[in-house]
Design a protein around this motif. Structure first.
Motif, PDB file in Angstrom:
ATOM      1  N   UNK A 176     -28.493 -34.272  40.352  1.00 55.09           N
ATOM      2  CA  UNK A 176     -27.546 -34.314  41.465  1.00 55.09           C
ATOM      3  C   UNK A 176     -28.050 -33.406  42.574  1.00 55.09           C
ATOM      4  N   UNK A 185     -18.151 -33.747  35.939  1.00 53.94           N
ATOM      5  CA  UNK A 185     -17.676 -34.674  36.975  1.00 53.94           C
ATOM      6  C   UNK A 185     -18.515 -35.941  37.004  1.00 53.94           C
ATOM      7  N   UNK A 232     -18.196 -38.023  40.384  1.00 52.40           N
ATOM      8  CA  UNK A 232     -19.305 -37.791  41.300  1.00 52.40           C
ATOM      9  C   UNK A 232     -20.398 -38.801  41.024  1.00 52.40           C
ATOM     10  N   UNK A 233     -21.114 -39.167  42.072  1.00 51.86           N
ATOM     11  CA  UNK A 233     -22.220 -40.094  41.882  1.00 51.86           C
ATOM     12  C   UNK A 233     -23.469 -39.320  41.472  1.00 51.86           C
ATOM     13  N   UNK A 284     -11.507 -47.561  41.727  1.00 54.25           N
ATOM     14  CA  UNK A 284     -10.869 -46.761  42.777  1.00 54.25           C
ATOM     15  C   UNK A 284     -10.125 -47.656  43.759  1.00 54.25           C
ATOM     16  N   UNK A 328     -16.474 -44.322  48.125  1.00 51.14           N
ATOM     17  CA  UNK A 328     -17.800 -43.746  48.240  1.00 51.14           C
ATOM     18  C   UNK A 328     -17.825 -42.266  47.852  1.00 51.14           C
ATOM     19  N   UNK A 329     -16.748 -41.599  48.154  1.00 49.75           N
ATOM     20  CA  UNK A 329     -16.804 -40.139  48.157  1.00 49.75           C
ATOM     21  C   UNK A 329     -16.807 -39.496  46.772  1.00 49.75           C
ATOM     22  N   UNK A 330     -17.576 -38.430  46.636  1.00 50.69           N
ATOM     23  CA  UNK A 330     -17.545 -37.611  45.431  1.00 50.69           C
ATOM     24  C   UNK A 330     -16.240 -36.833  45.389  1.00 50.69           C
ATOM     25  N   UNK A 331     -15.646 -36.766  44.209  1.00 53.76           N
ATOM     26  CA  UNK A 331     -14.420 -35.993  44.072  1.00 53.76           C
ATOM     27  C   UNK A 331     -14.771 -34.597  43.555  1.00 53.76           C
ATOM     28  N   UNK A 332     -14.785 -33.660  44.460  1.00 53.04           N
ATOM     29  CA  UNK A 332     -15.054 -32.275  44.083  1.00 53.04           C
ATOM     30  C   UNK A 332     -13.991 -31.415  44.717  1.00 53.04           C
TER      31      UNK A 332
END
Lengths: 312, 267
Positions: free
Chosen positions: A13, A49, A55-56, B96, B262-266
């Motif tokens: 990542x 995550x 998360x990608x 999603x 698209x968005x990362x969830x952080x």
């Protein structure tokens, strides 16, 4: 050979130019409690995550039960129950309503199962109260409950003992071990409580600065009964070493502080070795104040491996 | 896999099990009663038609319907992020897109419910206070524009329908801002700013004689102008306004879904 539930292959990542996770490859087998250990900022939560699809991945892949979390999200995630970071719930709903909320999102979770899970985590008395009245420990229990609802094959818990009292920690630990052993669930636990991991996990992976440093088995150490490092506390350490060497036993002075009226001698031996050494010391007229095994705690191992390095 | 209805039930539960939702309904119904009571106290009952009061109240209070729905829409996505519950929500066997859709549908249902409550309460309250019989004194209830042969009830329905359309566009805008910025305060603030300030500013801009002004969103957020003979700009029709709104709507929806997927969830 045990079946693998999670396969991480070259997981990387990158955010901007910063590499958060660097080429992580790790397999999690079923039926084990697997610890994930690392200093703050090592990338534990980022890894979790990515495992649950929040998360990608920049590159690499994560397979859960053979399905890619990125390409077949729904198929992969249905085997997973998780708490990511803190168990955050809808505070204006009751604990029960929170569980019903998640139960509706997963196929095959009946009302009966919801009650069963509530009993399992011991929340029956307060389950119909609003979550905002819960203590951190109760929220943690509710978090475990929502993760267990659909009988997942993989349970991911981020710092699960956070906020639990000693009785609760022990309960959770026993429960997780039972889940792994009896139902063959893989439990993946991250924690900063090293002593806790030591009691709970079959194996731990140690990660630092986004890189996997080591995977070691914890139960092996216990079984290796031979050649344990044993400390003898005696009144005259130097003479004790001599007496032991005369008796044909290798012994050395311990590095640790030698006090005025007593000191430590180290021997390496199994059960019989300890008894023989003790007899030799007594015969030589040396007073033995204490005998204990010098088990290197996970903390020592951890600091040894990571070099006690600071963040960043 | 699973039941999509359950997702909408979840979102409804999160809207209707909150105290603030009942405060909203209370304010809407309470204001209807207060305005009518004041009218009754200071006006003359015999010369007032219930339609007149109902229409006046609707035109003021529909604004609240929009604001309340904007608040709920802004919270729908942003609050899941601020409370951290988004992490537990997105790790279920649902894409999603579908989770976002369930939220959007619940917000739209809320807008319609509020509109129905307002419609029902203005009619009921004023019927009780002014009586339906007074219509005869004033043909058309005193609310119809010149040359209209609708009954007051049908006219009011049309008014609600057109206002609801613009309300939905505004709410969708706030839903988008909430998804993009993940902050309900920002989404509410921006949506209301656009609604209040820019809309008034547009009255002036509408006077300009440039072609591009025709394509600005805010020119079209008052569809009820087409109920009468008056239109804000020369040559604009209801069909044209609806077409422009549709284009904006599609852009809002596309952006919202793109960003959310698209968005990362952080958190």
């Amino acid at each position: 050979m045990m079946e693998t539930i999670v396969q991480m292959r070259g997981v990387t990542k990158r955010i901007g130019t910063r590499t958060i996770i660097d080429n992580l490859t790790l397999d999690l087998p079923r039926g084990e409690v697997f610890g994930f250990l690392g200093p703050n900022g090592a990338g534990k939560t980022t890894t979790i995550r990515m495992m649950v699809g929040l998360m990608s991945l920049t590159s690499g892949e994560i397979l859960i039960d053979g399905k890619s979390i990125e390409k077949e999200f729904e198929g992969a995630i249905k085997h997973v129950g998780a708490i990511v970071e803190n168990p955050e719930m809808y505070k204006y709903l009751t604990g029960y309503q929170n569980l019903v909320h998640y139960a509706r999102m997963m196929p095959g979770v009946t009302e009966h199962r919801v009650r069963e899970v509530v009993a399992l985590v011991g929340l029956e008395a307060r389950i119909h109260d609003k979550v905002k009245t819960y203590s951190l420990g109760m929220r943690q229990r509710l978090g475990v409950a929502q993760a267990m609802l659909h009988r997942p094959k993989l349970l991911i818990l981020d710092e699960p003992t956070n906020g639990l009292d000693p009785a609760g920690i022990r309960e959770l630990r026993d429960y997780l071990r039972k889940l792994a052993k009896d139902e063959g669930i893989a439990v993946f636990v991250s924690s900063h409580l090293l002593s806790e991991m030591e009691l709970m996990c079959d194996r731990v992976a140690i990660i630092q600065n986004g890189r996997l440093i080591d995977v070691r088995s914890l139960q092996d150490g216990e079984q290796a009964l031979s050649a344990r490092r044993v400390l003898f506390q005696v009144d005259r350490p130097a003479e004790a070493v001599q007496a032991l060497q005369t008796a044909g036993q290798s012994a050395e002075l311990a590095e640790k502080a030698q006090e005025a009226d007593s000191g430590f001698v180290i021997i390496y031996g199994d059960r019989d070795g300890i008894a023989t050494a003790n007899a030799a010391l007594v015969q030589a007229g040396i007073r033995v104040y204490g005998i204990r095994e010098d088990v290197k705690s996970l903390e020592d191992q951890f600091l040894e491996v990571t070099g006690g390095e600071k963040i960043g | 896999m699973g039941d999509f209805g359950g997702l909408i039930r979840n979102e409804n539960m999160k809207i209707y099990l909150r105290v603030r939702t009942y405060v909203m309904f209370g304010i809407l119904i309470g204001l209807t009663i207060i305005i009518s009571a004041l009218w009754l106290a200071f006006g003359e009952r015999s010369s007032t038609s219930m339609w007149e009061v109902a229409f006046m109240e609707s035109s003021i209070l529909f604004f609240l319907v929009t604001i309340f729905t904007v608040v709920v829409a802004a919270g729908a996505v942003a609050e899941e992020f601020t409370s951290g519950t988004i992490k537990l929500l997105l790790i279920r066997p649902w894409s999603r897109s579908k989770i976002l859709l369930s939220k959007y549908i619940a917000v739209m249902l809320f807008a319609v419910t509020l509109a129905i409550v307002l419609f029902g309460s203005t009619l009921l309250v004023n019927w009780v206070m002014f009586g339906i019989g007074n219509d005869s004194a004033n043909a058309g209830g005193g609310i119809l524009p010149m040359g209209s042969d609708d009954s007051p009830f049908v006219y009011l329905l049309k008014y609600y329908g057109l206002t609801l359309i613009t309300s939905i566009v505004t709410v969708t805008l706030s839903f988008m801002l909430s998804t993009i910025f993940r902050s309900s305060g920002l989404a509410i603030g921006m949506a209301l700013f656009l609604l209040l300030v820019v809309n008034n500013f547009m009255q002036l801009l509408a006077l300009l004689d440039y072609k591009w002004v025709d394509y600005i969103l805010f020119i079209h957020l008052n569809l009820t102008q087409y109920l009468g003979d008056f239109s804000m700009r020369e040559g604009m029709t209801l069909g044209f306004s609806l077409a422009v709104l549709a284009v904006y709507y599609i852009i809002f929806i596309a952006l919202t879904w793109y960003v959310f997927n698209k968005r990362d969830v952080a958190a």
